[in-house]
Design a protein around this motif. Structure first.
Motif: not given
Length: 167
Positions: A1-11, A75-77, A95-101, A125-131
């Motif tokens: 998730l972090i890498e994907r969003s970073f790549r979206a900004f790294d024009k 949700m969780y990573f 497993t590691s690198g996957d997500f659920f929730g 890593l727990k990501i709140s619904q708000e974020y």
């Protein structure tokens, strides 16, 4: 998730983003920062910035993270370890690198569609619904559609497994 969003900004695909890349030029009150682009940050700095909105969670083996039917607000990573996802008599391992929730965050009543139990000790890593909602709303990378599709595929695979069990 972090890498994907970073790549979206790294024009420029140079491994660096700045305020101009993240904020754009339409934001009010940041003209001074944006004009020069501001200081560039790499993916490590970006991850640290995002981690303020993530919560590190550690669970022991056999711990139940949540139960089917419960209300879900995160949700969780998976950073390390393995969980089993149990729903309608089916079982899947993440497993590691996957997500659920994510299903509960996409569900209109935030209802959990499965029980998740740790097979090993788990660091997630727990990501709140708000974020999650803020990120999805501001994401132009199609992440919402990707998560929706993943949720549909997982539900379809559960249905196929149930049908096979009935034969």
């Amino acid at each position: 998730l972090i890498e994907r969003s970073f790549r979206a900004f790294d024009k420029n695909n140079d491994g660096q983003v700045n305020a101009k890349g993240i904020m754009g030029t339409d934001e009010e009150g940041i003209e001074e920062i944006v004009e020069g682009g501001g200081p560039a940050i790499n993916i490590s700095d970006y991850e640290n910035l995002l981690s303020e909105n993530m919560e590190n969670k550690y669970y022991a083996a056999s711990h139940t993270i949540y139960k089917e039917g419960a209300k879900g607000h995160a949700m969780y990573f998976i950073e390390s370890g393995a969980v089993e996802v149990i729903a309608n008599g089916t079982r899947a391992v993440r497993t590691s690198g996957d997500f659920f929730g994510e299903g509960a965050l996409l569900h209109p009543r935030n209802k959990r569609s499965a029980t998740v139990r740790c097979l090993t000790p788990v660091h997630a890593l727990k990501i709140s619904q708000e974020y999650f909602e803020k990120y999805i709303a501001s994401s132009s990378s199609g992440l919402y559609l990707t998560l929706k599709e993943t949720d549909k595929i997982r539900k379809r695979n559960r249905a196929k497994t149930i049908l096979k069990m009935q034969k």
